[in-house]
Design an enzyme around this catalytic site. Structure first.
Site, PDB file in Angstrom:
ATOM      1  CG  ASN A 236      -2.194  -0.845   0.934  1.00 31.08           C
ATOM      2  OD1 ASN A 236      -3.039  -0.485   0.118  1.00 31.08           O
ATOM      3  ND2 ASN A 236      -2.295  -1.987   1.612  1.00 31.08           N
TER       4      ASN A 236
ATOM      5  CG  ASN B 265      -6.793   1.122   9.409  1.00 30.15           C
ATOM      6  OD1 ASN B 265      -5.613   0.792   9.227  1.00 30.15           O
ATOM      7  ND2 ASN B 265      -7.720   0.249   9.760  1.00 30.15           N
TER       8      ASN B 265
ATOM      9  CG  HIS C  82     -10.253  -3.872   7.962  1.00 28.76           C
ATOM     10  ND1 HIS C  82      -9.429  -4.434   8.914  1.00 28.76           N
ATOM     11  CD2 HIS C  82     -11.296  -4.743   7.816  1.00 28.76           C
ATOM     12  CE1 HIS C  82      -9.949  -5.567   9.337  1.00 28.76           C
ATOM     13  NE2 HIS C  82     -11.081  -5.788   8.690  1.00 28.76           N
TER      14      HIS C  82
HETATM   15  C1  GRF Z   1      -3.397  -5.228   3.730  1.00 33.60           C
HETATM   16  O1  GRF Z   1      -4.284  -6.208   3.287  1.00 33.60           O
HETATM   17  C2  GRF Z   1      -4.042  -4.369   4.778  1.00 33.60           C
HETATM   18  O2  GRF Z   1      -5.371  -4.113   4.541  1.00 33.60           O
HETATM   19  C3  GRF Z   1      -3.893  -5.223   5.990  1.00 33.60           C
HETATM   20  O3  GRF Z   1      -2.617  -5.788   5.885  1.00 33.60           O
HETATM   21  C4  GRF Z   1      -2.248  -5.842   4.502  1.00 33.60           C
HETATM   22  C5  GRF Z   1      -0.986  -5.080   4.364  1.00 33.60           C
HETATM   23  O4  GRF Z   1      -0.508  -5.039   3.066  1.00 33.60           O
HETATM   24  N1  GRF Z   1      -4.110  -4.461   7.190  1.00 33.60           N
HETATM   25  P1  GRF Z   1       0.764  -4.202   2.668  1.00 33.60           P
HETATM   26  O5  GRF Z   1       1.763  -4.287   3.811  1.00 33.60           O
HETATM   27  O6  GRF Z   1       0.340  -2.786   2.413  1.00 33.60           O
HETATM   28  O7  GRF Z   1       1.289  -4.870   1.438  1.00 33.60           O
END
Ligand code: GRF
Length: 217
Positions: free
Chosen positions: A16, A109, A111
């Site tokens: 992300n 955040n 989720h």
């Molecule tokens: C994502 O699915 C987020 O929603 C969850 O953990 C994962 C993290 O992904 N909380 P990244 O570290 O951004 O690849």
């Protein structure tokens, strides 16, 4: 439109974070990542901060065994970097109420479920599959003291397929998380997000101009 300085909190892979950095690079987001904070020294996502020359801090349990001290250090780092908007992007800790209050209406955040379904856990995709839902997705919401319970900014849905495993479903949802997070940041920067109770109203551009003072920032 403002250009909010972002502070991104990560605990792991950081896809992300990478999606945000790439969107900024493509000029789809007119913001900058001022600081990345990881609560794990070995978080693979830190490589993205290095690659994009973004300052980062590791603020982990080993250095700050007390959660209160750790979260105080996080707040100080965010403040010092002049962060306006905090993004919890794969962040695995509940933030202390004092930190949430200091950045009220300024913490997003992401989720991996359609909240309020499958809130609160670290295995939302597997839980959705086990429950048997036919549609799942992701939610970007403002963080409050209620875990995964803050006002919803963006949701994106995906189908649950017959042969899905937790991994294939998680991958389909993750692609939507990247889009949803960028969209939420873009709307925030435009001043389009207006809190109305627990609803987040998304203002049209002409409304932003007239009620800018009522928006969340
Ligand atoms: C994502 O699915 C987020 O929603 C969850 O953990 C994962 C993290 O992904 N909380 P990244 O570290 O951004 O690849």
């Amino acid at each position: 439109m403002s250009r909010p300085r972002l502070g991104v909190l990560i605990s792991g892979r950081g896809s992300n974070l990478l999606a945000i950095l790439e969107a900024i690079d493509r000029r789809e987001l007119r913001t900058e990542v001022a600081l990345v904070i990881s609560n794990r020294p070995q978080a693979p996502g830190l490589c993205h901060a290095r690659a994009y020359h973004v300052p980062f801090h590791v603020i982990d349990r080993a250095s700050y065994p007390s959660r209160a001290d750790r979260h105080c250090a996080i707040r100080q780092a965010l403040d010092a970097a002049g962060v306006e908007l905090v993004i919890c992007a794969g962040w695995d800790e509940v933030l202390l109420p004092s930190l949430v209050a200091a950045y009220a209406g300024r913490i997003l955040n992401v989720h991996p479920s359609l909240l309020p379904a499958f809130a609160g856990g670290l295995h939302a995709q597997a839980d959705a599959l086990a429950y048997g839902v036919k549609v799942s997705g992701c939610t970007v919401h403002f963080m409050t003291d209620q875990v995964d319970g803050g006002p919803i900014v963006v949701q994106r849905a995906v189908p649950v397929l017959e042969d899905d495993t937790p991994e294939t479903l998680a991958a389909r949802i993750l692609a939507e998380e990247h889009q949803a997070l960028a969209e939420a940041i873009r709307l925030y920067a435009l001043g389009s997000l207006c809190l109305d109770g627990r609803r987040v109203r998304i203002l049209a551009e002409r409304q932003v101009a007239s009620v800018g003072s009522q928006s969340t920032h």
